[in-house]
Design a protein around this motif. Structure first.
Motif, PDB file in Angstrom:
ATOM      1  N   ASP A 117      -5.826  51.650  47.854  1.00  0.00           N
ATOM      2  CA  ASP A 117      -5.674  51.136  46.485  1.00  0.00           C
ATOM      3  C   ASP A 117      -4.604  51.884  45.691  1.00  0.00           C
ATOM      4  O   ASP A 117      -4.125  51.389  44.666  1.00  0.00           O
ATOM      5  CB  ASP A 117      -7.020  51.215  45.745  1.00  0.00           C
ATOM      6  N   ILE A 118      -4.250  53.092  46.147  1.00  0.00           N
ATOM      7  CA  ILE A 118      -3.248  53.896  45.444  1.00  0.00           C
ATOM      8  C   ILE A 118      -1.836  53.386  45.712  1.00  0.00           C
ATOM      9  O   ILE A 118      -0.954  53.458  44.854  1.00  0.00           O
ATOM     10  CB  ILE A 118      -3.374  55.389  45.903  1.00  0.00           C
ATOM     11  N   CYS A 119      -1.622  52.849  46.905  1.00  0.00           N
ATOM     12  CA  CYS A 119      -0.274  52.460  47.323  1.00  0.00           C
ATOM     13  C   CYS A 119       0.336  51.423  46.358  1.00  0.00           C
ATOM     14  O   CYS A 119      -0.221  50.334  46.196  1.00  0.00           O
ATOM     15  CB  CYS A 119      -0.319  51.887  48.741  1.00  0.00           C
ATOM     16  N   ARG A 156      -9.296  45.519  55.330  1.00  0.00           N
ATOM     17  CA  ARG A 156      -9.234  45.899  53.911  1.00  0.00           C
ATOM     18  C   ARG A 156      -7.777  46.133  53.531  1.00  0.00           C
ATOM     19  O   ARG A 156      -6.984  46.605  54.341  1.00  0.00           O
ATOM     20  CB  ARG A 156     -10.038  47.178  53.685  1.00  0.00           C
ATOM     21  N   GLY A 157      -7.440  45.798  52.294  1.00  0.00           N
ATOM     22  CA  GLY A 157      -6.053  45.959  51.842  1.00  0.00           C
ATOM     23  C   GLY A 157      -5.353  44.614  51.878  1.00  0.00           C
ATOM     24  O   GLY A 157      -5.842  43.645  52.458  1.00  0.00           O
ATOM     25  N   SER A 158      -4.192  44.570  51.247  1.00  0.00           N
ATOM     26  CA  SER A 158      -3.496  43.280  51.157  1.00  0.00           C
ATOM     27  C   SER A 158      -2.034  43.463  51.495  1.00  0.00           C
ATOM     28  O   SER A 158      -1.186  43.453  50.615  1.00  0.00           O
ATOM     29  CB  SER A 158      -3.649  42.696  49.760  1.00  0.00           C
ATOM     30  N   ALA A 159      -1.748  43.643  52.742  1.00  0.00           N
ATOM     31  CA  ALA A 159      -0.351  43.809  53.154  1.00  0.00           C
ATOM     32  C   ALA A 159       0.414  42.509  52.931  1.00  0.00           C
ATOM     33  O   ALA A 159      -0.111  41.430  53.130  1.00  0.00           O
ATOM     34  CB  ALA A 159      -0.284  44.184  54.615  1.00  0.00           C
ATOM     35  N   CYS A 184       7.025  56.832  48.852  1.00  0.00           N
ATOM     36  CA  CYS A 184       6.824  57.486  47.550  1.00  0.00           C
ATOM     37  C   CYS A 184       5.908  58.707  47.668  1.00  0.00           C
ATOM     38  O   CYS A 184       5.912  59.578  46.810  1.00  0.00           O
ATOM     39  CB  CYS A 184       6.266  56.499  46.541  1.00  0.00           C
ATOM     40  N   GLY A 185       5.080  58.736  48.714  1.00  0.00           N
ATOM     41  CA  GLY A 185       4.209  59.890  48.951  1.00  0.00           C
ATOM     42  C   GLY A 185       2.900  59.860  48.186  1.00  0.00           C
ATOM     43  O   GLY A 185       2.137  60.824  48.239  1.00  0.00           O
TER      44      GLY A 185
END
Lengths: 46, 298
Positions: free
Chosen positions: B267-269, B284-287, B240-241
């Protein structure tokens, strides 16, 4: 992925090897010798 | 009136702590002298002048130029090994988390003014730092090495970190009148470069990192191999960019050679495809792990 891991491991070994070689050939002492004197180039007078 | 206190980012705290750690010789600031202990044979990963009165370790970029300058006598194994190790373990995470000059630039950019947005032009200009790396860090010191004249080109003609942390902090001290007396046209040039860089950073996000810093360029060359950093799960990415748009750096994709791994894109993704990871360990992050392993996008 396995190839990347292999390259990574090899480069880690190379880097550690270089550091050891550098300590042996006096490279670490060169860094120390430069760092403990005021660097005239860094501060713009040399 | 809203009295809520904004919690500082973990990254900002790490930047601050690392700047303090690099410059932990606080006595140096009061005495106007630099630290001379043996720890100075070790380099810190970020750009921090070893002539800063507080510096407890060596600058990797200054040490590299001096090693190139001495390469006619002694191969530069030590500093090349150290830089390679930093690049492999951390890559440009150093720029995002462990560089005091990066912290200064980000704080300057918080001054409320109109900002210059990134564009195709800034993307092209971001390659300037590779030319600076080649010319000022390798070619000039190597050329003069064979004439037995040590000349660290970047330190001498450009480095604003050296001017700010070394020159200004040392020369401001009342005991260093001799240094002030020695300052001539070269100092005027370097001071002008410093002011230009600091002003540029107010209007342009991390102007020095993006267009000038050869250390960032060096780490960027190894960014694909670095162990720690932001990673994109290709399985979840929808292209999506949004990550590229939110980024202040001139990246073409997350984790490329321009990415400083600040993690602002996590957090933007919208599909949570971005994580900050050390190898397979997600920091960090939640793949969404059911859809496959984490892969670097590039």
């Amino acid at each position: 992925m396995r190839k990347k891991n292999l390259i990574f491991a090899l480069l880690i070994i190379v880097s550690v090897g270089f550091i050891v070689l550098g300590i042996v050939n006096g490279g670490a002492l060169d860094v120390l010798a430069k760092a403990v004197r005021i660097c005239s180039e860094c501060i713009g007078i040399g | 009136m809203d009295r809520t206190v904004k919690k500082p980012l973990t990254r900002r705290l790490i930047q601050l702590y690392s700047a303090l750690l690099y410059n932990a010789h606080l006595k140096g600031f009061t005495e106007g002298k630099i630290y001379t202990g043996n720890i100075k044979s070790v380099c810190v990963p970020g750009l921090n002048c070893y002539s800063c009165p507080g510096a407890i370790a060596a600058c990797p970029l200054g040490s590299l130029q001096n090693a190139v300058s001495a390469s006619a006598d002694r191969p530069a194994f030590y500093i090349v090994g150290i830089l390679l190790l930093f690049a492999l373990l951390l890559g440009r995470v150093v720029c995002g988390f462990l560089c005091p000059f990066g912290l200064i630039q980000e704080l300057l950019h918080k001054i409320p003014t109109k900002k210059l947005k990134k564009s195709k032009l800034t993307r092209k200009l971001s390659y300037t730092k590779y030319a600076i790396l080649a010319v000022f860090v390798f070619l000039i010191p190597a050329y003069f090495a064979f004439r037995r004249l040590p000349l660290p080109g970047f330190c001498k003609y450009i480095c604003p970190a050296g001017t700010l942390e070394g020159a200004v902090l040392l020369m401001l001290h009342p005991n260093n009148g001799d240094l002030r007396a020695m300052a001539g046209s070269l100092f005027v040039w370097k001071f002008a470069v410093l002011i230009a860089m600091l002003v540029a950073c107010v209007f342009i996000f991390r102007a020095f990192c993006r267009f000038v810093c050869p250390l960032g360029a060096l780490y960027g060359l190894m960014s694909r191999l670095a162990l720690i950093g932001v990673k994109v799960d290709k399985g979840n990415c929808t292209d999506c960019g949004a990550c590229v748009r939110v980024c202040g750096m001139d990246i073409a994709s997350v984790g490329d050679h321009e990415c400083v791994h600040c993690g602002d894109c996590i957090d933007i993704c919208p599909t949570k495809a971005i994580t900050f990871s050390a190898g397979k360990i997600v920091l960090r992050g939640s793949a969404i792990k059911e859809r496959g392993h984490l892969n670097e996008k590039q």
